[in-house]
Design a protein around this motif. Sequence first.
Motif, PDB file in Angstrom:
ATOM      1  N   ILE A   1      52.820   6.127  -1.442  1.00  0.00           N
ATOM      2  CA  ILE A   1      52.542   5.696  -0.071  1.00  0.00           C
ATOM      3  C   ILE A   1      51.035   5.599   0.083  1.00  0.00           C
ATOM      4  CG2 ILE A   1      52.839   6.252   2.375  1.00  0.00           C
ATOM      5  CD1 ILE A   1      55.078   8.265   1.346  1.00  0.00           C
ATOM      6  N   LEU A   2      50.549   4.449   0.513  1.00  0.00           N
ATOM      7  CA  LEU A   2      49.111   4.258   0.720  1.00  0.00           C
ATOM      8  C   LEU A   2      48.738   4.681   2.135  1.00  0.00           C
ATOM      9  CD1 LEU A   2      48.737   0.724  -0.904  1.00  0.00           C
ATOM     10  CD2 LEU A   2      48.403   2.954  -2.002  1.00  0.00           C
ATOM     11  N   CYS A   3      47.530   5.206   2.292  1.00  0.00           N
ATOM     12  CA  CYS A   3      47.078   5.652   3.615  1.00  0.00           C
ATOM     13  C   CYS A   3      45.659   5.172   3.886  1.00  0.00           C
ATOM     14  CB  CYS A   3      47.134   7.175   3.718  1.00  0.00           C
ATOM     15  SG  CYS A   3      46.626   7.812   5.340  1.00  0.00           S
ATOM     16  N   GLU A   4      45.505   4.395   4.961  1.00  0.00           N
ATOM     17  CA  GLU A   4      44.189   4.009   5.461  1.00  0.00           C
ATOM     18  C   GLU A   4      43.718   5.109   6.406  1.00  0.00           C
ATOM     19  OE1 GLU A   4      40.750   2.825   6.681  1.00  0.00           O
ATOM     20  OE2 GLU A   4      41.769   1.704   5.075  1.00  0.00           O
ATOM     21  N   ARG A   5      42.539   5.686   6.115  1.00  0.00           N
ATOM     22  CA  ARG A   5      42.037   6.796   6.936  1.00  0.00           C
ATOM     23  C   ARG A   5      40.587   6.620   7.347  1.00  0.00           C
ATOM     24  NH1 ARG A   5      37.724   8.881   5.404  1.00  0.00           N
ATOM     25  NH2 ARG A   5      38.239  11.054   5.854  1.00  0.00           N
ATOM     26  N   GLY A   6      40.088   5.366   7.263  1.00  0.00           N
ATOM     27  CA  GLY A   6      38.727   5.103   7.697  1.00  0.00           C
ATOM     28  C   GLY A   6      37.739   5.093   6.552  1.00  0.00           C
ATOM     29  N   ILE A   7      36.730   4.257   6.676  1.00  0.00           N
ATOM     30  CA  ILE A   7      35.688   4.137   5.663  1.00  0.00           C
ATOM     31  C   ILE A   7      34.326   4.343   6.304  1.00  0.00           C
ATOM     32  CG2 ILE A   7      36.993   2.652   4.100  1.00  0.00           C
ATOM     33  CD1 ILE A   7      35.627   0.248   5.387  1.00  0.00           C
ATOM     34  N   ARG A   8      33.346   4.651   5.491  1.00  0.00           N
ATOM     35  CA  ARG A   8      31.992   4.901   5.994  1.00  0.00           C
ATOM     36  C   ARG A   8      31.258   3.574   6.156  1.00  0.00           C
ATOM     37  NH1 ARG A   8      28.576   9.679   3.443  1.00  0.00           N
ATOM     38  NH2 ARG A   8      30.198  10.771   4.583  1.00  0.00           N
ATOM     39  N   THR A   9      30.766   3.321   7.364  1.00  0.00           N
ATOM     40  CA  THR A   9      30.004   2.104   7.651  1.00  0.00           C
ATOM     41  C   THR A   9      28.755   2.496   8.427  1.00  0.00           C
ATOM     42  OG1 THR A   9      31.025   1.628   9.803  1.00  0.00           O
ATOM     43  CG2 THR A   9      32.210   0.853   7.843  1.00  0.00           C
ATOM     44  N   PHE A  10      28.081   1.491   8.981  1.00  0.00           N
ATOM     45  CA  PHE A  10      26.876   1.754   9.770  1.00  0.00           C
ATOM     46  C   PHE A  10      27.187   2.051  11.228  1.00  0.00           C
ATOM     47  CE2 PHE A  10      25.450  -0.908   6.209  1.00  0.00           C
ATOM     48  CZ  PHE A  10      24.471  -0.080   5.685  1.00  0.00           C
ATOM     49  N   SER A  11      28.459   2.018  11.594  1.00  0.00           N
ATOM     50  CA  SER A  11      28.844   2.285  12.976  1.00  0.00           C
ATOM     51  C   SER A  11      28.629   3.764  13.298  1.00  0.00           C
ATOM     52  CB  SER A  11      30.310   1.908  13.192  1.00  0.00           C
ATOM     53  OG  SER A  11      30.728   2.238  14.492  1.00  0.00           O
ATOM     54  N   GLY A  12      28.135   4.048  14.488  1.00  0.00           N
ATOM     55  CA  GLY A  12      27.912   5.429  14.910  1.00  0.00           C
ATOM     56  C   GLY A  12      28.930   5.854  15.949  1.00  0.00           C
ATOM     57  N   GLY A  13      28.926   7.136  16.301  1.00  0.00           N
ATOM     58  CA  GLY A  13      29.787   7.636  17.357  1.00  0.00           C
ATOM     59  C   GLY A  13      31.132   8.151  16.898  1.00  0.00           C
ATOM     60  N   VAL A  14      31.561   7.785  15.702  1.00  0.00           N
ATOM     61  CA  VAL A  14      32.823   8.275  15.154  1.00  0.00           C
ATOM     62  C   VAL A  14      32.599   8.695  13.706  1.00  0.00           C
ATOM     63  CG1 VAL A  14      34.366   6.933  16.641  1.00  0.00           C
ATOM     64  CG2 VAL A  14      33.494   5.914  14.543  1.00  0.00           C
ATOM     65  N   ARG A  15      33.515   9.476  13.186  1.00  0.00           N
ATOM     66  CA  ARG A  15      33.380   9.952  11.814  1.00  0.00           C
ATOM     67  C   ARG A  15      33.399   8.793  10.825  1.00  0.00           C
ATOM     68  NH1 ARG A  15      37.700  14.177   9.930  1.00  0.00           N
ATOM     69  NH2 ARG A  15      36.275  15.634  10.941  1.00  0.00           N
ATOM     70  N   SER A  16      34.381   7.876  10.997  1.00  0.00           N
ATOM     71  CA  SER A  16      34.551   6.743  10.092  1.00  0.00           C
ATOM     72  C   SER A  16      34.963   5.520  10.892  1.00  0.00           C
ATOM     73  CB  SER A  16      35.634   7.034   9.038  1.00  0.00           C
ATOM     74  OG  SER A  16      35.350   8.203   8.313  1.00  0.00           O
ATOM     75  N   THR A  17      34.912   4.372  10.259  1.00  0.00           N
ATOM     76  CA  THR A  17      35.418   3.152  10.863  1.00  0.00           C
ATOM     77  C   THR A  17      36.833   2.933  10.356  1.00  0.00           C
ATOM     78  OG1 THR A  17      33.237   2.134  11.027  1.00  0.00           O
ATOM     79  CG2 THR A  17      35.138   0.651  11.047  1.00  0.00           C
ATOM     80  N   LEU A  18      37.804   2.934  11.277  1.00  0.00           N
ATOM     81  CA  LEU A  18      39.198   2.738  10.885  1.00  0.00           C
ATOM     82  C   LEU A  18      39.406   1.265  10.577  1.00  0.00           C
ATOM     83  CD1 LEU A  18      41.939   3.986  10.447  1.00  0.00           C
ATOM     84  CD2 LEU A  18      42.433   3.669  12.863  1.00  0.00           C
ATOM     85  N   ASP A  19      39.602   0.958   9.308  1.00  0.00           N
ATOM     86  CA  ASP A  19      39.701  -0.424   8.847  1.00  0.00           C
ATOM     87  C   ASP A  19      41.145  -0.903   8.958  1.00  0.00           C
ATOM     88  OD1 ASP A  19      39.421  -2.868   7.646  1.00  0.00           O
ATOM     89  OD2 ASP A  19      39.182  -2.086   5.618  1.00  0.00           O
ATOM     90  N   LEU A  20      41.539  -1.343  10.146  1.00  0.00           N
ATOM     91  CA  LEU A  20      42.915  -1.782  10.343  1.00  0.00           C
ATOM     92  C   LEU A  20      43.188  -3.143   9.719  1.00  0.00           C
ATOM     93  CD1 LEU A  20      43.736  -0.529  13.944  1.00  0.00           C
ATOM     94  CD2 LEU A  20      44.320   0.490  11.730  1.00  0.00           C
ATOM     95  N   THR A  21      42.142  -3.888   9.361  1.00  0.00           N
ATOM     96  CA  THR A  21      42.392  -5.136   8.626  1.00  0.00           C
ATOM     97  C   THR A  21      43.039  -4.837   7.274  1.00  0.00           C
ATOM     98  OG1 THR A  21      40.166  -5.103   7.652  1.00  0.00           O
ATOM     99  CG2 THR A  21      40.459  -6.341   9.705  1.00  0.00           C
TER     100      THR A  21
END
Length: 334
Positions: free
Chosen positions: A232-252
Amino acid sequence: MILVLKKDATPRQEARLLAYLEQLGLAVTREACEGSAVWLLSGGAEWVDSGLLSSLPMVESVLPTADPLPLASRRSHPSDTVVQVGEASIGGGRFCMMAGPCTVESEEQLLSVARSVKASGAQLLRGGAYKPRTSPYDFSGLREKGLELLRKARRETGLPVVSEIMSAADLPLFEDIDVLQVGARNMQNYDLLRALGRCHKPVLLKRGSAATVQELLLSAEYILAGGNKNVILCERGIRTFSGGVRSTLDLTAVPLLHELTHLPVIVDPSHATGKSRLVPPMALAAVACGCDGLLIEVHNDPLHALCDGGQALLPAEFADLSRRVAALLEVVRR
């Protein structure tokens, strides 16, 4: 290299061929496709004489593996894989809610959360007994005691449990844990992935914080190549330049992965956002884009949680989210 065997190949011929290939030091993964046996050869197959193999009486054809994902790719496996965990089905149009605390802290805490999430419709209980932490001074789980408490919660509630494993050496301790989670930090721990490929137990594989979709699929390929089809694969967010949250949830990644692979894809909005107020909207967004399930952190007392209390929902908040997810699923499935 891929071998397609003739449909009239006998078990005796297959056994002789398998023994020959293993004598050459090759790993063989066997699949079935439209009535024919298809064998994937790895571990030095590029040095094998394909002409010799194609001349064998039980071999229909020999194909090169130009596809780097011969097992994970949807091209080789058009129909969706459905992973069965107890009474829960994940993938192929079946949706699964997994919920529980980030870390098992005590018997009272775990049983309280387990009872509440089951009452709200969760089909699996998640809870960390072994926790990788950035600081060596942070609480890193109850370890074997935590696994014991997860087993007790399963006996009481009937919920299968999912828990993170960090080392192949710990596999004997997880013998009766229902789903083994590979955390984002271990997505490219290839020794662990190979060991999980041999254990034939469902594996929840989280995307690394700096990993591409292709790298996630290649990690899944390690497990599949070992013979374990329950990934089972799990998307849990990746590190980007966006601030304010731990990670950017890549729903694409969710619809993209559904195009590329037959494996089920779930989403963890709790670890991605790190903020409990952002979990419900991102969970609903994940459902809207077609995920096969959600992994939600729930704690009965987030203010005093030993790990990641800021991203945990209260039981009542999880119950409300479950109702909204069920209503949205009715719309998405029309």
